[in-house]
Design an enzyme around this catalytic site. Structure first.
Site: not given
Ligand SMILES: O=CC(=O)O
Length: 333
Positions: A248-249, A297-299, A273, A167-168, A278
Site C-alpha cells: 500500500s504505502r 514501488h513497482i506494484g 514494495d 478492489r486490490i 522512497e
Molecule cells: O502505488 C500505486 C498506486 O497508487 O496506484
C-alpha cells in the site's frame, strides 16, 4: 499554410505531463496515447513560456508519486480543470489545496488492481521461499550450498490476513484461494456474504487477524486514519513465524517499530514494495536486514497496467472537460 491535422491538434485541450522519462515525461507509447485526445505540453515547454503556455493547460496527467503540484504551479494555470492521476493512491497530492483552485482530481482504481495484487503474491512467495537470498547465493562465488540450508515455508494452506479489502485486497484473495490459503480480512466495511463466499474469506477483527495470520498483507489507502496503522503493538500481536507484506504505502507502518521487530525476530520477515521515504536512505537499518525484501514501488509497473492507467486517466479527464459523470473522482477527506 497549416494542414487540417495541425489545426485539429491545436483545437485539442492542453494537457501537461508531469512525470519523468522519454521526451514528454512518460514513455513515448503513453505520450502517443495521450496525444490522440490532448495537445500535449511538457514541463520544459511550460517553464520556457509560463504565461502563454500556462493558459492553454486544462489538464495535468500525473505519472509519478513524488509531490510536485504546488500552489505556485496552480497559480500559473488559470484554465486548469482536472488532474488525472495515473494510479490509485493520491497521498502525494494536496487535495485540499487543489480543490481550493476548483480543480478536480481523478485516479485509476480499476487499472491498478491486477498488477498490484500480483505484486502482493510475488512478494509473499518470494519471502516464503527465500527467493532473493537464494538467488544471491546461487550467483555468489560460494558454490558449497545445499537446498537444506535454504528451507522456506509453504504458502499453500497457510493463513493470510488481508488488511484492506478493496478492489486490490479482493484480487489478492482471489489469487490466494488458488493456493488453498485460509483467508482472513479486515476492512472498514464488511464485504457481502456472497463476496466473502466467492473467495472463501472470513471477516476478522484486526487483533485476531494479526494473531492468527502466517502472512499479513497491507492493502489500505494511506489516510490520516491508516498512517502508522501497524506499530509496535500490532507487530507484537503477530506470530514470531509471520511475515508482513506491504503493497500500500510505506507510512502505513511505523518503520522504526518494524526494524525493531525484525531485528529482535519478534516477526519472521517483511516484504515491502513501499517504504517511507522512497527511496530509503542508503544507510537505513531496513536495508541491512536479511529477513527483508524491498522492491522499488513497482506494484503497477507493468506494460499492461501503465497503459490501462493512462486509458482510465484519459476517460476521467475527458469526462471532466465534457461535463459528464466522472468515473473515478477523488475528493479531499
Ligand atoms: O502505488 C500505486 C498506486 O497508487 O496506484
Amino acid at each position: 499554410m497549416r494542414t487540417a491535422q495541425v489545426m485539429a491538434e491545436q483545437d485539442l485541450p492542453g494537457l501537461l505531463i508531469m512525470g519523468i522519462g522519454g521526451t514528454h515525461g512518460v514513455q513515448e507509447s503513453l505520450a502517443a496515447l495521450l496525444k490522440k485526445h490532448f495537445s500535449v505540453i511538457t514541463m520544459k515547454e511550460l517553464l520556457e513560456n509560463k504565461k502563454e503556455v500556462g493558459k492553454k493547460i486544462q489538464c495535468i496527467f500525473v505519472s509519478e508519486f513524488r509531490p510536485t503540484i504546488d500552489q505556485e504551479l496552480l497559480e500559473s494555470l488559470p484554465n486548469l480543470k482536472v488532474i488525472g492521476n495515473s494510479g490509485v493512491g493520491v497521498d502525494h497530492l494536496n487535495l485540499k489545496m487543489i480543490s481550493n483552485f476548483g480543480v478536480r482530481v481523478t485516479n485509476t482504481p480499476h487499472a491498478v488492481a491486477d498488477s498490484t495484487a500480483d505484486m502482493g503474491m510475488a512478494l509473499m512467495l518470494a519471502s516464503a521461499r527465500r527467493l532473493v537470498e537464494g538467488s544471491q547465493i546461487a550467483v555468489s562465488p560460494d558454490t558449497n550450498y545445499f537446498a537444506a540450508d535454504w528451507l522456506g515455508v509453504e504458502v499453500t494452506r497457510a493463513t493470510l490476513g488481508i488488511i484492506g479489502m478493496g478492489r486490490i485486497g479482493y484480487k489478492v484473495a482471489q489469487r490466494a484461494r488458488a493456493f488453498e490459503m485460509k483467508i482472513l480480512y479486515h476492512n472498514r466495511n464488511r464485504r457481502s456474504q456472497e463476496e466473502e463466499q466467492a473467495v472463501g474469506a472470513c471477516y476478522s477483527e484486526m487483533e485476531d487477524l494479526l494473531q492468527q495470520s502466517d502472512f499479513v498483507m497491507l492493502v489500505v489507502n494511506l489516510t490520516p486514519q491508516t498512517e502508522k496503522l501497524i506499530g509496535k503493538k500490532e507487530l507484537g500481536l503477530m506470530k514470531p513465524t509471520a511475515t508482513l507484506i506491504n503493497i500500500s504505502r510505506g507510512a502505513v507502518i511505523d518503520q522504526d517499530a518494524l526494524v525493531e521487530a525484525l531485528q529482535n525476530k519478534t516477526i519472521k520477515a517483511a516484504a515491502l514494495d513501499v517504504t517511507y521515504p522512497e527511496p530509503l536512505p542508503r544507510n537505513h537499518p531496513l536495508l541491512k536486514l536479511n529477513n527483508v525484501i524491498i522492491t522499488p514501488h513497482i506494484g503497477t509497473a507493468t506494460v499492461q497496467a501503465t497503459h490501462m492507467m493512462a486509458e482510465e486517466a484519459i476517460a476521467n479527464m475527458l469526462s471532466v472537460l465534457n461535463c459528464q459523470p466522472i468515473p473515478s473522482e477523488v475528493f479531499p477527506q
